[in-house]
Design an enzyme around this catalytic site. Structure first.
Site, PDB file in Angstrom:
ATOM      1  N   CYS A  87      57.733  78.875   5.097  1.00 18.91           N
ATOM      2  CA  CYS A  87      57.569  79.725   3.917  1.00 18.91           C
ATOM      3  C   CYS A  87      58.240  79.018   2.752  1.00 18.91           C
ATOM      4  O   CYS A  87      59.449  78.748   2.810  1.00 18.91           O
ATOM      5  CB  CYS A  87      58.204  81.093   4.168  1.00 18.91           C
ATOM      6  SG  CYS A  87      58.233  82.194   2.741  1.00 18.91           S
ATOM      7  N   CYS A 199      52.597  77.229  -1.446  1.00 19.39           N
ATOM      8  CA  CYS A 199      52.823  78.390  -0.585  1.00 19.39           C
ATOM      9  C   CYS A 199      51.977  78.175   0.655  1.00 19.39           C
ATOM     10  O   CYS A 199      50.826  77.725   0.557  1.00 19.39           O
ATOM     11  CB  CYS A 199      52.411  79.677  -1.304  1.00 19.39           C
ATOM     12  SG  CYS A 199      52.404  81.155  -0.257  1.00 19.39           S
TER      13      CYS A 199
END
EC number: 5.1.1.3
Length: 290
Positions: A87, A199
């Site tokens: 992440c 991302c």
């Protein structure tokens, strides 16, 4: 708070036989998981999706650090030999804290600015990221280290809508394309020829990006580099699993297992034409709390 020791894990297996822990706020880390399975096919993986709290990108710095620490603590409690923080937002705020607290390898994500800078012909690189990633220091550090000395202009695009669309199974949808058109058009007009996907959810948007922009951008993400780095870290630590075997993946989620199962069946890194995730037809998914 004292460091959490690897020895605190209850699994008595040799360390090399333990799974790799992978954590993301939701399904985005599945794009990293796909690369880990290609680079380390013999390794078992325990994947934790904190879907009860997704998205992380708009949360406060303190919330991000707390949620990330709780998720990693749950993986350590169940017995893993290393943790990949799949992440970008969590990596931007939590890596130092995690490495101080947990006595096992913690591997994070760095936005793929370096290869984008090396590949650009126009001298303009775009970065598509969440508010949290743009607010953290990792992105600024790699821009300062790689883009500025090369005289490459880095343009940033931000959205709070894209991660929820991926989590809703709408990565390849008209809604996603509308958002992408709005946030990426300024980068295209400025001549960006490389787009860093900042991302782990964003590789699943590749089909929608190409539908809107064709070959305007080469899409660059960190998944393969993180998988190679994980292999190197495990090798240096004597933690690679040997033998001719195919690793298994188990899943933990903090909300609806059925929803994660549906995403596993449909999400494809690289867009609609990408290879599906190499998972069994009925993956083991357990509901957990962190």
């Amino acid at each position: 708070m004292p460091p959490v020791s690897f020895a605190a894990a209850s699994d008595p297996a040799p360390r090399s036989a333990l799974p790799i822990g992978v954590f993301d706020s939701g399904a985005g880390g599945l794009s990293v998981l796909a690369e880990l399975q290609r680079a380390l096919p013999q390794e078992d993986v325990l994947y934790l999706a904190d879907t009860a709290h997704v998205p992380y990108g708009a949360r406060s710095d303190e919330d991000i650090r707390d949620l990330t620490a709780r998720a990693v603590a749950e993986l350590v409690r169940r017995g893993v030999k290393a943790v990949v923080v799949a992440c970008n937002t969590a990596s931007a705020f939590s890596l130092t804290h995690l490495r101080e607290r947990f006595e096992l390898p913690i591997i994070g994500l760095v936005p793929a600015v370096k290869p984008a800078v090396a590949a650009t012909k126009s001298g303009v690189v775009g970065v598509l990221a969440t508010p949290g990633t743009l607010r953290g220091t990792l992105l600024a550090d790699v821009i300062r280290q790689w883009a500025e000395p090369a005289g490459v202009r880095v343009m940033q695009a931000v959205s709070t809508e894209l991660v929820p669309l991926v989590e809703a199974g709408k990565a390849d949808s008209p809604e996603a394309r509308v958002v992408l058109r709005d946030v990426l058009e300024p980068l295209a007009e400025a001549g960006a020829d490389q787009l860093v996907l900042g991302c782990t959810h964003y590789p699943f948007l590749a089909g929608s990006i190409r539908a809107e922009f064709g070959d305007t951008f080469a899409l660059v993400d960190s998944g393969a580099a993180v998988a190679r780095h994980t292999r190197n870290v495990l090798s240096r630590g004597g933690l690679l699993r040997g033998g001719d075997r195919t690793g298994e993946v188990s899943y933990l989620t903090t909300s609806d297992p059925a929803h994660l199962r549906a995403l596993l069946m449909t999400l494809r890194p690289g867009g609609a034409d990408g290879a599906s995730l190499p998972d069994p037809p009925s993956p083991r998914i357990e509901l957990t709390t962190t």
